[in-house]
Design an enzyme around this catalytic site. Structure first.
Site, PDB file in Angstrom:
ATOM      1  N   GLY A   1       0.695  -1.173   0.034  1.00  0.00           N
ATOM      2  CA  GLY A   1       0.071   0.001  -0.177  1.00  0.00           C
ATOM      3  C   GLY A   1       0.821   1.318   0.031  1.00  0.00           C
TER       4      GLY A   1
ATOM      5  N   PRO B   1       4.681  -4.627  -1.017  1.00  0.00           N
ATOM      6  CA  PRO B   1       4.520  -3.679  -1.888  1.00  0.00           C
ATOM      7  C   PRO B   1       4.501  -3.967  -3.324  1.00  0.00           C
ATOM      8  CG  PRO B   1       6.790  -3.850  -1.093  1.00  0.00           C
ATOM      9  CD  PRO B   1       6.247  -4.828  -0.382  1.00  0.00           C
ATOM     10  N   GLY B   2       3.537  -3.447  -3.806  1.00  0.00           N
ATOM     11  CA  GLY B   2       3.435  -3.762  -5.438  1.00  0.00           C
ATOM     12  C   GLY B   2       3.850  -2.505  -6.241  1.00  0.00           C
TER      13      GLY B   2
ATOM     14  N   CYS C   1     -15.103   1.305 -28.170  1.00  0.00           N
ATOM     15  CA  CYS C   1     -16.503   1.873 -28.116  1.00  0.00           C
ATOM     16  C   CYS C   1     -17.332   2.171 -26.562  1.00  0.00           C
ATOM     17  CB  CYS C   1     -17.195   0.914 -28.920  1.00  0.00           C
ATOM     18  SG  CYS C   1     -16.490   0.431 -30.606  1.00  0.00           S
ATOM     19  N   GLU C   2     -16.438   2.834 -26.038  1.00  0.00           N
ATOM     20  CA  GLU C   2     -17.008   3.227 -24.598  1.00  0.00           C
ATOM     21  C   GLU C   2     -16.854   4.680 -24.445  1.00  0.00           C
ATOM     22  OE1 GLU C   2     -18.065   1.051 -21.958  1.00  0.00           O
ATOM     23  OE2 GLU C   2     -17.544  -0.939 -22.763  1.00  0.00           O
TER      24      GLU C   2
ATOM     25  N   TYR D   1      -0.167  -2.275 -11.992  1.00  0.00           N
ATOM     26  CA  TYR D   1      -1.751  -2.185 -12.408  1.00  0.00           C
ATOM     27  C   TYR D   1      -2.214  -1.742 -13.748  1.00  0.00           C
ATOM     28  CZ  TYR D   1      -1.667  -2.829  -7.326  1.00  0.00           C
ATOM     29  OH  TYR D   1      -1.430  -3.614  -6.300  1.00  0.00           O
TER      30      TYR D   1
HETATM   31  N1  LLP Z   1      -1.190  -6.872  -0.399  1.00  0.00           N
HETATM   32  C1  LLP Z   1      -2.430  -6.949  -0.232  1.00  0.00           C
HETATM   33  C2  LLP Z   1      -3.341  -7.857   0.756  1.00  0.00           C
HETATM   34  C3  LLP Z   1      -3.221  -6.418  -1.287  1.00  0.00           C
HETATM   35  O1  LLP Z   1      -4.686  -6.483  -1.449  1.00  0.00           O
HETATM   36  C4  LLP Z   1      -2.522  -5.447  -2.093  1.00  0.00           C
HETATM   37  C5  LLP Z   1      -3.242  -4.807  -3.260  1.00  0.00           C
HETATM   38  C6  LLP Z   1      -1.022  -5.397  -2.067  1.00  0.00           C
HETATM   39  C7  LLP Z   1      -0.479  -6.145  -1.030  1.00  0.00           C
HETATM   40  C8  LLP Z   1      -0.327  -4.477  -2.856  1.00  0.00           C
HETATM   41  O2  LLP Z   1      -0.881  -3.034  -2.727  1.00  0.00           O
HETATM   42  P1  LLP Z   1       0.177  -2.013  -3.084  1.00  0.00           P
HETATM   43  O3  LLP Z   1       1.294  -1.800  -2.443  1.00  0.00           O
HETATM   44  O4  LLP Z   1       0.274  -2.125  -4.767  1.00  0.00           O
HETATM   45  O5  LLP Z   1      -0.649  -0.674  -3.063  1.00  0.00           O
HETATM   46  N2  LLP Z   1      -5.796  -1.850  -9.122  1.00  0.00           N
HETATM   47  C9  LLP Z   1      -5.833  -0.841  -8.085  1.00  0.00           C
HETATM   48  C10 LLP Z   1      -4.967  -1.462  -6.868  1.00  0.00           C
HETATM   49  C11 LLP Z   1      -5.578  -2.579  -6.333  1.00  0.00           C
HETATM   50  C12 LLP Z   1      -4.839  -2.925  -5.074  1.00  0.00           C
HETATM   51  C13 LLP Z   1      -5.004  -4.270  -4.545  1.00  0.00           C
HETATM   52  N3  LLP Z   1      -4.368  -4.797  -3.343  1.00  0.00           N
HETATM   53  C14 LLP Z   1      -5.174   0.377  -8.710  1.00  0.00           C
HETATM   54  O6  LLP Z   1      -4.852   0.330  -9.904  1.00  0.00           O
HETATM   55  O7  LLP Z   1      -4.945   1.253  -7.776  1.00  0.00           O
END
Ligand code: LLP
Length: 402
Positions: free
Chosen positions: A226, A261-262, A328-329, A357
């Protein structure tokens, strides 16, 4: 972005994702160093960008993986992530996914309900194995982010309340087939405020202390993912400030810190390139129509998310335009009211911060082939995913034609 990018993109065509692997390395190292002096593991959230080469790049640096499907677990293993560095989260795991995860002997299964725990126990029993588990606690904290990506409130579907978590730990601790070794929380994505993370960490660390008091020894303290990034002018959380609040919360506890972290790792490593097809003006409103679309990069359409858009190597006076794709949206746009110079057919636009993402949320809507992906590492470019073809798309259907 400069003319070199233009040459690079000409080589591979558009629409195209390009990822800077040196940037990813830098992000990993920065975060890892902020954990210095403590036992820690960075479990890269594969969902942000699950290209095998991206995962492999992080695995080589020492990262683990946070997965939310057995497919992601397989990707992590294929890319060389050590099995003891893989965790499997998610609110709805099927029996076959649980079984395979147990057979693969990954570090942890992260549980999100009592019903799921019973299911995991059953599957583990059938395999004659003990499942290492962690429970996702919902600390009921408002993360102050977009409601679609907020997950730590009781109104969200994620995790279990503290009291339920306690009951689950007590049950698991008595079970022959469950070994409760971890605890987990994740309050949301694109977090730019430290306070909610701190509050959640304190609540969950207190729970760990009360579990230790009844001889349930939690070894892994997972603070989720997050950490927010800069898309426009956000003030983000420095890695050290982030780890400090976690260190403070777990003071006195002998735990290994995990984080997931993603976006932090890959969002600003990636750019999406698209070529201009046409310009048009409808009743005084300017549209720039490009060859990329919502099926390639969904975030603007789905979340109204801001991604900086620039023309590459085109100068001149700018005016406001909506940058839209061919799907087409009406919701198929990358940006509204973007300042851009006059553009011609084949001029190149870059859409920034597209590494997280982006491709992972791409689809084949309108029978559009998914874009190619290219890595840039130490000045060298290479394809890490071929551009899809029409044949790739119809492969699973063609045989059923009558
Ligand atoms: N851990 C869990 C349990 C999660 O649900 C998520 C993301 C992460 C880690 C990684 O979160 P990050 O570090 O990337 O914020 N598609 C959306 C984001 C959805 C995130 C879902 N869960 C977007 O494009 O903003």
């Amino acid at each position: 972005m400069n003319m070199d990018m233009k040459v690079l993109v000409e080589k591979y065509g558009t629409p195209l994702y390009v990822y800077d692997f040196d940037y990813i390395e830098n992000r990993y190292t920065t975060l890892k160093e902020a954990f210095a002096g403590k036992k820690s593991l960075i479990n890269y959230a594969v969902k942000a960008n699950s290209n095998l080469s991206v995962i492999q790049h992080l695995a080589k640096l020492g990262a683990g993986a946070d997965c939310v499907s057995i497919g992601e677990v397989r990707r992590a293993m294929d890319a060389g992530v050590d099995k003891y560095k893989i965790i499997f989260s998610g609110v709805g795991k099927r029996d076959d996914e649980i079984r395979e995860a147990l057979e693969k002997d990954i570090l942890l299964l992260n549980l999100e309900s009592e019903a799921e725990m019973k299911r995991v126990e059953m599957v583990a029993k059938a395999l004659g194995k003990e499942a290492r588990i962690s429970i996702r606690v919902n600390p009921n904290i408002d993360p102050q982010t977009h409601p679609y990506i907020s997950t730590g409130l009781h109104e969200n579907k994620f995790g279990v309340e503290i009291d339920m978590a306690k009951r689950m730990y007590i049950y698991a601790n008595k079970s022959e087939f469950l070994n409760p070794v971890g605890i987990h929380f994740h309050i949301g994505s694109q977090l730019t405020k430290l306070e909610p993370i701190k509050e959640a960490a304190v609540i969950v660390a207190d729970l760990v202390r009360s579990l230790k008091a009844i001889k349930i020894d939690i070894k892994f303290f997972d603070v989720g993912g997050g950490i927010g990034v800069v898309y426009s002018d956000e003030v983000t959380i420095p890695a050290e400030a982030y780890t400090q609040v976690i260190f403070e919360a777990v003071k006195g506890l002998d735990v290994t810190l995990l984080c997931e972290p993603g976006r932090y790792m890959v969002a600003n490593a990636g750019a999406f390139f698209t070529s201009v097809l046409y310009e048009k003006v409808n009743d005084g409103k300017r549209f720039v129509i490009v060859d990329g679309a919502m099926n390639d990069l969904l975030r603007p359409s789905l979340y109204n998310a801001y991604h900086k858009i620039e023309a590459v190597g085109v100068e001149g006076e700018t005016t406001s335009a909506d940058v839209v794709g061919p799907v087409c949206e009406s919701g198929d746009f990358f940006g509204k009211g973007v300042q851009l110079p006059a553009l011609e057919h084949n001029d190149l636009l870059v859409i920034q911060s597209a590494g997280a993402y982006g491709f992972t949320m791409a689809s084949n809507y309108n029978t559009r082939n998914k874009p190619a992906e290219v890595a840039l590492e130490a000045g060298v470019d290479r394809v890490i995913r071929k551009r899809e073809t029409y044949e790739d798309q119809v492969r699973l259907e063609r045989e059923y034609l009558k």
